[in-house]
Design a protein around this motif. Sequence first.
Motif, PDB file in Angstrom:
ATOM      1  N   GLU A 240       0.858  -1.178   0.000  1.00 27.62           N
ATOM      2  CA  GLU A 240       0.000   0.000   0.000  1.00 27.62           C
ATOM      3  C   GLU A 240       0.899   1.236   0.000  1.00 27.62           C
ATOM      4  O   GLU A 240       2.087   1.158   0.295  1.00 27.62           O
ATOM      5  CB  GLU A 240      -0.888   0.009   1.254  1.00 27.62           C
ATOM      6  N   TYR A 241       0.316   2.382  -0.303  1.00 31.95           N
ATOM      7  CA  TYR A 241       1.074   3.630  -0.233  1.00 31.95           C
ATOM      8  C   TYR A 241       1.240   4.080   1.216  1.00 31.95           C
ATOM      9  O   TYR A 241       0.378   3.853   2.053  1.00 31.95           O
ATOM     10  CB  TYR A 241       0.365   4.751  -1.016  1.00 31.95           C
ATOM     11  N   HIS A 242       2.374   4.723   1.476  1.00 34.31           N
ATOM     12  CA  HIS A 242       2.646   5.363   2.760  1.00 34.31           C
ATOM     13  C   HIS A 242       3.011   6.816   2.487  1.00 34.31           C
ATOM     14  O   HIS A 242       3.836   7.100   1.608  1.00 34.31           O
ATOM     15  CB  HIS A 242       3.804   4.677   3.488  1.00 34.31           C
ATOM     16  N   GLU A 243       2.423   7.730   3.236  1.00 34.46           N
ATOM     17  CA  GLU A 243       2.714   9.158   3.082  1.00 34.46           C
ATOM     18  C   GLU A 243       3.662   9.625   4.178  1.00 34.46           C
ATOM     19  O   GLU A 243       3.427   9.378   5.358  1.00 34.46           O
ATOM     20  CB  GLU A 243       1.416   9.973   3.151  1.00 34.46           C
ATOM     21  N   PHE A 244       4.736  10.305   3.767  1.00 36.28           N
ATOM     22  CA  PHE A 244       5.678  10.872   4.728  1.00 36.28           C
ATOM     23  C   PHE A 244       5.243  12.277   5.105  1.00 36.28           C
ATOM     24  O   PHE A 244       5.312  13.192   4.282  1.00 36.28           O
ATOM     25  CB  PHE A 244       7.100  10.912   4.149  1.00 36.28           C
ATOM     26  N   THR A 245       4.807  12.447   6.326  1.00 36.59           N
ATOM     27  CA  THR A 245       4.383  13.760   6.824  1.00 36.59           C
ATOM     28  C   THR A 245       5.571  14.481   7.462  1.00 36.59           C
ATOM     29  O   THR A 245       6.579  13.862   7.821  1.00 36.59           O
ATOM     30  CB  THR A 245       3.278  13.602   7.873  1.00 36.59           C
ATOM     31  N   GLN A 246       5.429  15.768   7.642  1.00 41.81           N
ATOM     32  CA  GLN A 246       6.474  16.538   8.321  1.00 41.81           C
ATOM     33  C   GLN A 246       6.625  16.069   9.761  1.00 41.81           C
ATOM     34  O   GLN A 246       7.741  16.001  10.285  1.00 41.81           O
ATOM     35  CB  GLN A 246       6.185  18.041   8.260  1.00 41.81           C
ATOM     36  N   ALA A 247       5.516  15.711  10.393  1.00 45.32           N
ATOM     37  CA  ALA A 247       5.588  15.214  11.775  1.00 45.32           C
ATOM     38  C   ALA A 247       6.448  13.957  11.857  1.00 45.32           C
ATOM     39  O   ALA A 247       7.280  13.813  12.763  1.00 45.32           O
ATOM     40  CB  ALA A 247       4.183  14.955  12.315  1.00 45.32           C
ATOM     41  N   GLN A 248       6.281  13.025  10.921  1.00 43.54           N
ATOM     42  CA  GLN A 248       7.084  11.801  10.924  1.00 43.54           C
ATOM     43  C   GLN A 248       8.554  12.124  10.663  1.00 43.54           C
ATOM     44  O   GLN A 248       9.439  11.566  11.301  1.00 43.54           O
ATOM     45  CB  GLN A 248       6.557  10.812   9.886  1.00 43.54           C
ATOM     46  N   ILE A 249       8.812  13.025   9.735  1.00 39.13           N
ATOM     47  CA  ILE A 249      10.187  13.430   9.435  1.00 39.13           C
ATOM     48  C   ILE A 249      10.830  14.055  10.671  1.00 39.13           C
ATOM     49  O   ILE A 249      11.978  13.743  11.018  1.00 39.13           O
ATOM     50  CB  ILE A 249      10.217  14.394   8.229  1.00 39.13           C
ATOM     51  N   ASN A 250      10.091  14.917  11.372  1.00 37.33           N
ATOM     52  CA  ASN A 250      10.626  15.555  12.576  1.00 37.33           C
ATOM     53  C   ASN A 250      10.916  14.537  13.675  1.00 37.33           C
ATOM     54  O   ASN A 250      11.930  14.643  14.379  1.00 37.33           O
ATOM     55  CB  ASN A 250       9.655  16.616  13.095  1.00 37.33           C
TER      56      ASN A 250
ATOM     57  N   TRP B 152      18.699  21.069   8.056  1.00 38.79           N
ATOM     58  CA  TRP B 152      17.593  21.964   7.706  1.00 38.79           C
ATOM     59  C   TRP B 152      16.760  21.463   6.538  1.00 38.79           C
ATOM     60  O   TRP B 152      15.561  21.712   6.468  1.00 38.79           O
ATOM     61  CB  TRP B 152      18.106  23.391   7.425  1.00 38.79           C
ATOM     62  N   ILE B 153      17.362  20.731   5.607  1.00 40.56           N
ATOM     63  CA  ILE B 153      16.620  20.270   4.430  1.00 40.56           C
ATOM     64  C   ILE B 153      15.484  19.306   4.816  1.00 40.56           C
ATOM     65  O   ILE B 153      14.553  19.100   4.059  1.00 40.56           O
ATOM     66  CB  ILE B 153      17.575  19.637   3.394  1.00 40.56           C
ATOM     67  N   HIS B 154      15.580  18.759   6.035  1.00 43.22           N
ATOM     68  CA  HIS B 154      14.541  17.850   6.528  1.00 43.22           C
ATOM     69  C   HIS B 154      13.531  18.551   7.436  1.00 43.22           C
ATOM     70  O   HIS B 154      12.348  18.207   7.404  1.00 43.22           O
ATOM     71  CB  HIS B 154      15.161  16.693   7.320  1.00 43.22           C
ATOM     72  N   VAL B 155      13.986  19.503   8.243  1.00 44.26           N
ATOM     73  CA  VAL B 155      13.124  20.005   9.320  1.00 44.26           C
ATOM     74  C   VAL B 155      12.763  21.488   9.257  1.00 44.26           C
ATOM     75  O   VAL B 155      11.828  21.917   9.932  1.00 44.26           O
ATOM     76  CB  VAL B 155      13.742  19.690  10.707  1.00 44.26           C
ATOM     77  N   ASP B 156      13.477  22.271   8.488  1.00 44.39           N
ATOM     78  CA  ASP B 156      13.194  23.711   8.428  1.00 44.39           C
ATOM     79  C   ASP B 156      12.363  23.997   7.173  1.00 44.39           C
ATOM     80  O   ASP B 156      12.892  24.229   6.080  1.00 44.39           O
ATOM     81  CB  ASP B 156      14.503  24.500   8.412  1.00 44.39           C
ATOM     82  N   GLU B 157      11.050  24.004   7.355  1.00 45.12           N
ATOM     83  CA  GLU B 157      10.139  24.136   6.211  1.00 45.12           C
ATOM     84  C   GLU B 157      10.331  25.451   5.460  1.00 45.12           C
ATOM     85  O   GLU B 157      10.344  25.474   4.230  1.00 45.12           O
ATOM     86  CB  GLU B 157       8.691  23.986   6.683  1.00 45.12           C
ATOM     87  N   ALA B 158      10.474  26.557   6.192  1.00 46.04           N
ATOM     88  CA  ALA B 158      10.609  27.869   5.544  1.00 46.04           C
ATOM     89  C   ALA B 158      11.898  27.944   4.724  1.00 46.04           C
ATOM     90  O   ALA B 158      11.887  28.374   3.557  1.00 46.04           O
ATOM     91  CB  ALA B 158      10.573  28.980   6.587  1.00 46.04           C
ATOM     92  N   LYS B 159      13.004  27.526   5.313  1.00 51.35           N
ATOM     93  CA  LYS B 159      14.287  27.569   4.607  1.00 51.35           C
ATOM     94  C   LYS B 159      14.282  26.605   3.417  1.00 51.35           C
ATOM     95  O   LYS B 159      14.792  26.950   2.338  1.00 51.35           O
ATOM     96  CB  LYS B 159      15.426  27.221   5.567  1.00 51.35           C
ATOM     97  N   ALA B 160      13.688  25.434   3.595  1.00 51.88           N
ATOM     98  CA  ALA B 160      13.635  24.457   2.498  1.00 51.88           C
ATOM     99  C   ALA B 160      12.824  25.002   1.329  1.00 51.88           C
ATOM    100  O   ALA B 160      13.193  24.799   0.172  1.00 51.88           O
ATOM    101  CB  ALA B 160      13.056  23.134   2.988  1.00 51.88           C
ATOM    102  N   LYS B 161      11.738  25.710   1.622  1.00 52.59           N
ATOM    103  CA  LYS B 161      10.911  26.270   0.541  1.00 52.59           C
ATOM    104  C   LYS B 161      11.659  27.360  -0.220  1.00 52.59           C
ATOM    105  O   LYS B 161      11.501  27.498  -1.431  1.00 52.59           O
ATOM    106  CB  LYS B 161       9.592  26.792   1.096  1.00 52.59           C
ATOM    107  N   SER B 162      12.508  28.126   0.469  1.00 51.36           N
ATOM    108  CA  SER B 162      13.189  29.234  -0.202  1.00 51.36           C
ATOM    109  C   SER B 162      14.580  28.870  -0.719  1.00 51.36           C
ATOM    110  O   SER B 162      15.035  29.457  -1.707  1.00 51.36           O
ATOM    111  CB  SER B 162      13.289  30.441   0.738  1.00 51.36           C
ATOM    112  N   GLU B 163      15.269  27.899  -0.099  1.00 54.06           N
ATOM    113  CA  GLU B 163      16.659  27.640  -0.460  1.00 54.06           C
ATOM    114  C   GLU B 163      16.944  26.248  -1.014  1.00 54.06           C
ATOM    115  O   GLU B 163      17.975  26.038  -1.641  1.00 54.06           O
ATOM    116  CB  GLU B 163      17.555  27.896   0.749  1.00 54.06           C
ATOM    117  N   SER B 164      16.062  25.302  -0.773  1.00 55.86           N
ATOM    118  CA  SER B 164      16.316  23.932  -1.220  1.00 55.86           C
ATOM    119  C   SER B 164      16.080  23.806  -2.724  1.00 55.86           C
ATOM    120  O   SER B 164      15.140  24.377  -3.260  1.00 55.86           O
ATOM    121  CB  SER B 164      15.382  22.958  -0.495  1.00 55.86           C
TER     122      SER B 164
END
Length: 154
Positions: free
Chosen positions: A24-34, A45-57
């Motif tokens: 079956e499919y499994h979804e990786f949520t930010q909570a699970q990643i954290n 930061w590429i895993h846990v800093d959502e704002a920086k990842a959106k602007s710099e990743s």
Amino acid sequence: MSKVIIKSFEELEKLIGQELGISEYHEFTQAQINLFADATLDHQWIHVDEAKAKSESPFGNTIAHGYLTLSILPHLWEQIVEVQNLKLQVNYGIEKFKFNQPVLVNSRVRLKAKVINAVNLRGVTKANIGVTLEIEGNKKPAYEGEIVFLYHFI
């Protein structure tokens, strides 16, 4: 989806070269990643800093740790195969393994498995299983490789 049932070395040996199925499919949520970042002390930061990842990743969002995607393999494997008549199962190794594609947060993945080889080592079955972690909507998989289990059948 019905599981493949394996009760002995002989049954596993007959499956060499065959696709076993897809989980079956499994979804990786930010909570699970954290939570994984906390458990492994890997807070890059590429895993846990959502704002920086959106602007710099280069990926435009956070991504799951490669080892997080690997760590759910037993959970997904158990959706495909049920090995019965066991005294013990041991995760023995990982071979020919490559991370091909990052898994972005909220992506859905599923495991595809195939029996590569099975040998009887004096009563212990060594099984090499080819695995591919597919990302929904992406032609390139997250990873491909072989996992090795030791099965001590009754």
